[in-house]
Write an enzyme that holds these catalytic residues in place. Structure first.
Site, PDB file in Angstrom:
ATOM      1  CB  CYS A 156       1.103   6.335  11.327  1.00  0.00           C
ATOM      2  SG  CYS A 156       1.588   7.922  10.740  1.00  0.00           S
ATOM      3  CB  CYS A 179       2.897   7.571   3.055  1.00  0.00           C
ATOM      4  SG  CYS A 179       3.465   6.390   4.290  1.00  0.00           S
ATOM      5  CB  CYS A 203       2.992  -1.468  13.556  1.00  0.00           C
ATOM      6  SG  CYS A 203       3.216  -1.353  11.778  1.00  0.00           S
ATOM      7  CB  CYS A 227       7.472  -4.784   8.829  1.00  0.00           C
ATOM      8  SG  CYS A 227       8.884  -4.108   9.758  1.00  0.00           S
ATOM      9  CD  GLU A 286      -2.847  -1.201   2.350  1.00  0.00           C
ATOM     10  OE1 GLU A 286      -4.002  -1.609   2.170  1.00  0.00           O
ATOM     11  OE2 GLU A 286      -2.401  -0.910   3.459  1.00  0.00           O
ATOM     12  CB  CYS A 307       6.240  -2.204  16.193  1.00  0.00           C
ATOM     13  SG  CYS A 307       7.927  -1.780  15.725  1.00  0.00           S
TER      14      CYS A 307
HETATM   15  N1  SAH Z   1       9.380   0.915   9.782  1.00  0.00           N
HETATM   16  C1  SAH Z   1       9.598   2.319   9.825  1.00  0.00           C
HETATM   17  C2  SAH Z   1       8.717   3.090   8.880  1.00  0.00           C
HETATM   18  C3  SAH Z   1       7.247   2.716   8.805  1.00  0.00           C
HETATM   19  S1  SAH Z   1       6.241   2.948  10.224  1.00  0.00           S
HETATM   20  C4  SAH Z   1       9.420   2.842  11.232  1.00  0.00           C
HETATM   21  O1  SAH Z   1       8.917   2.122  12.070  1.00  0.00           O
HETATM   22  O2  SAH Z   1       9.847   3.969  11.469  1.00  0.00           O
HETATM   23  C5  SAH Z   1       5.891   4.680  10.231  1.00  0.00           C
HETATM   24  C6  SAH Z   1       5.494   5.250  11.585  1.00  0.00           C
HETATM   25  O3  SAH Z   1       4.196   4.801  12.013  1.00  0.00           O
HETATM   26  C7  SAH Z   1       6.448   4.873  12.728  1.00  0.00           C
HETATM   27  O4  SAH Z   1       6.868   6.034  13.384  1.00  0.00           O
HETATM   28  C8  SAH Z   1       5.583   4.038  13.654  1.00  0.00           C
HETATM   29  O5  SAH Z   1       6.011   4.179  14.986  1.00  0.00           O
HETATM   30  C9  SAH Z   1       4.216   4.606  13.403  1.00  0.00           C
HETATM   31  N2  SAH Z   1       3.119   3.717  13.774  1.00  0.00           N
HETATM   32  C10 SAH Z   1       3.057   2.384  13.662  1.00  0.00           C
HETATM   33  N3  SAH Z   1       1.874   1.913  14.117  1.00  0.00           N
HETATM   34  C11 SAH Z   1       1.162   2.994  14.514  1.00  0.00           C
HETATM   35  C12 SAH Z   1      -0.158   3.168  15.051  1.00  0.00           C
HETATM   36  N4  SAH Z   1      -0.958   2.151  15.249  1.00  0.00           N
HETATM   37  N5  SAH Z   1      -0.553   4.428  15.335  1.00  0.00           N
HETATM   38  C13 SAH Z   1       0.249   5.485  15.093  1.00  0.00           C
HETATM   39  N6  SAH Z   1       1.485   5.378  14.571  1.00  0.00           N
HETATM   40  C14 SAH Z   1       1.937   4.150  14.283  1.00  0.00           C
HETATM   41 FE1  SF4 Z   2       7.846  -2.420  11.005  1.00  0.00          FE
HETATM   42 FE2  SF4 Z   2       5.559  -1.248  11.726  1.00  0.00          FE
HETATM   43 FE3  SF4 Z   2       7.574  -1.434  13.458  1.00  0.00          FE
HETATM   44 FE4  SF4 Z   2       7.784   0.244  11.360  1.00  0.00          FE
HETATM   45  S1  SF4 Z   2       6.325   0.394  13.040  1.00  0.00           S
HETATM   46  S2  SF4 Z   2       9.337  -1.217  12.125  1.00  0.00           S
HETATM   47  S3  SF4 Z   2       6.657  -0.951   9.807  1.00  0.00           S
HETATM   48  S4  SF4 Z   2       6.452  -3.168  12.576  1.00  0.00           S
END
Ligand code: SAH
Ligand code: SF4
Length: 361
Positions: A337, A110, A124, A117, A97, A121
Site C-alpha cells: 500500500c 489491487c 503515498c 493522484c 500498476e 497524501c
Molecule cells: N486513493 C484511495 C485508494 C488508494 S490508496 C485511498 O486513499 O483510499 C490505498 C490505501 O493505501 C489507503 O488506505 C492509503 O491510506 C494507504 N497508504 C498510502 N500510502 C501508504 C504507505 N506509505 N503505507 C501504508 N499505507 C499507505
Molecule cells: Fe491518492 Fe495515495 Fe492519498 Fe490514496 S493515499 S488519495 S492514492 S495520494
C-alpha cells in the site's frame, strides 16, 4: 478521398454496445457473445487468437475493429509472499500498476483508477507523482483481464486500492466494476469487490444514493482535522465531521459495514490519545478497522514496530469492532500500500520513492 475509416475500439463498447455494433455488421447476436467471451474472459489481445470464429468473420473484424490492451512492461514477484506487481503501459504511454496477491484460495487484485493522484497524501508514492489523467473504464478492467491472463487463474477479489482516487473517476470505475461483477463478465461477487476512498464526500454520497453493492473502505489515517489536513490535504475540503456524517448516512442501510483504513505513522498518529480520539469517532458505527503499519514510501515517516502496533491494538479494543493489522505484502517489490508509482517512461530516471528496493527500476 478520406483516409481509412477509424477502427472501432471494441473493448470500450461494453456488452450492450458490442451487441449493437455486431448487429450493424449484419452478424448474428451469438457472435457478440463469442467476442465478449474472448475479450473479457480469455483476455484475447488479437483477433487471430479467436480460433473458434470463422476466418471470414475474423477478417471482417480486422478490417473494422481493433483491440487495444494494456501492454505488460514487467511483472515482479515478491520472494517472501508470492505477490506480483504488474507494470502496464497504456496506449498513450502512461504507466500504471496492479498487484496480484494470492492467499490460500483467494486471489486478490489491487487495481489503479487513475494515472497518479491529485490528492497528494504525504505518505503515498502515488500522491507524490501528482495527477496525470483518469483511467478509462476499459483500462481499469483490463488490469484484471491482464492479471487473469498472465497468472492463468481467475481473480476472486478486487480492491480498488492502487494508484488514484476512485471517487474522482466515479463513472469509469463503476462501469469497470459492473463488468467484473457481471456473471457473464468476470463473475466476481459484489461483496468481493472493495472501493477505497480518501474521503471524497460527493462520491461517497453518490455511492450511497445509487445503492452500489460493493464494499466501501475509507482511509481515515488521523482522528483530528489538524493532523489529517497535514498528512492528507483533501481533509481541508472534506473535514472529518462532514466525512463521518456521510459515512453514517452510508451505514444506515442494513448490511453496510464500512472499513476504516488507518496507516500507522510512528510518533505521529499512534499514541494513546490518538487511539482515544479514534474510539470516540467510530463509537456506535458498524465498522471494521484496518491498521496499516506505514510502508516506506515518501515523506520520511517511520513505521511503528510490532510492540507499538500491539499497544495501539489494545487501546482501541473497547471499540469491539473487528480490527486487523495489515502488514502489507509485497514490500520487497515496492508493491505494498502506498508504494505504487508507475510512471511515464521519461520519468523513470527519477526514482519516485525510496522503497526497500530503492524505487522502481
Ligand atoms: N486513493 C484511495 C485508494 C488508494 S490508496 C485511498 O486513499 O483510499 C490505498 C490505501 O493505501 C489507503 O488506505 C492509503 O491510506 C494507504 N497508504 C498510502 N500510502 C501508504 C504507505 N506509505 N503505507 C501504508 N499505507 C499507505
Ligand atoms: Fe491518492 Fe495515495 Fe492519498 Fe490514496 S493515499 S488519495 S492514492 S495520494
Amino acid at each position: 478521398m478520406n483516409g481509412p475509416a477509424k477502427k472501432t475500439h471494441i473493448k470500450a463498447l461494453g456488452r450492450a454496445g458490442l451487441e449493437q455494433w455486431v448487429s450493424t455488421l449484419g452478424e448474428k447476436p451469438y457472435r457478440a457473445r463469442q467476442l465478449w467471451k474472448w475479450l473479457i474472459q480469455r483476455g484475447a489481445v488479437s483477433f487471430s487468437d479467436m480460433t473458434d470464429l470463422s476466418k471470414a468473420f475474423r477478417a471482417r473484424l480486422e478490417a473494422t475493429a481493433e483491440i487495444k490492451s494494456l501492454r505488460q512492461v514487467s511483472a515482479d514477484g515478491s520472494r517472501d509472499t508470492g505477490a506480483v506487481k504488474f507494470l502496464w503501459e497504456c496506449p498513450d504511454g502512461n504507466r500504471i500498476e496492479s498487484v496480484h496477491i494470492p492467499e490460500g484460495d483467494r486471489r486478490t487484485v489491487c487495481i489503479s483508477s487513475q494515472v497518479g493522484c491529485g490528492l497528494g497524501c504525504l505518505f503515498c508514492a502515488t500522491g507524490r507523482l501528482g495527477f496525470t489523467r483518469n483511467l478509462e473504464s476499459w483500462e481499469i478492467l483490463d488490469q484484471v483481464i491482464g492479471v487473469r491472463r498472465e497468472t492463468g487463474a481467475a481473480p476472486t477479489n478486487i480492491v480498488v486500492m492502487g494508484m488514484g482516487e476512485p471517487f474522482l473517476n466515479y463513472d469509469a470505475v463503476m462501469d469497470a466494476l459492473a463488468v467484473m461483477n457481471d456473471p457473464e463478465g468476470l463473475a466476481i461477487g459484489h461483496r468481493k469487490i472493495t472501493v477505497s476512498t480518501a474521503g471524497v464526500i460527493p462520491g461517497l454520497l453518490r455511492f450511497t444514493e445509487e445503492n452500489r453493492p460493493y464494499k466501501l473502505a475509507v482511509s481515515l489515517n488521523a482522528a483530528t482535522d489538524g493532523l489529517r489536513t497535514r498528512i492528507m490535504p483533501v481533509n481541508r475540503k472534506y473535514p472529518i465531521a462532514a466525512l463521518m456524517e456521510a459515512v453514517r448516512a452510508y451505514s444506515r442501510a442494513p448490511g453496510r459495514r464500512v472499513t476504516f483504513e488507518y496507516v500507522l505513522l510512528a510518533g505521529l498518529n499512534d499514541s494513546r490519545e490518538d487511539a482515544s480520539r479514534l474510539l470516540a469517532l467510530l463509537r456506535g458505527l458498524p465498522c471494521k478497522v484496518n491498521l496499516i503499519p506505514y510502508n516506506p514510501a515518501v515523506g520520511g515517516f517511520q513505521r511503528p514496530d510490532e510492540d507499538r502496533v500491539e499497544r495501539f491494538l489494545e487501546w482501541i479494543k473497547p471499540l469491539r469492532s473487528p480490527v486487523i493489522v495489515r502488514w502489507s505484502r509485497g514490500a520487497d517489490i515496492g508493491a505494498a500500500c502506498g508504494q505504487l508509482a508507475g510512471s511515464r517512461p521519461d520519468r523513470q530516471d527519477s526514482p519516485a520513492f525510496e522503497g526497500p528496493t530503492g524505487g522502481l527500476r
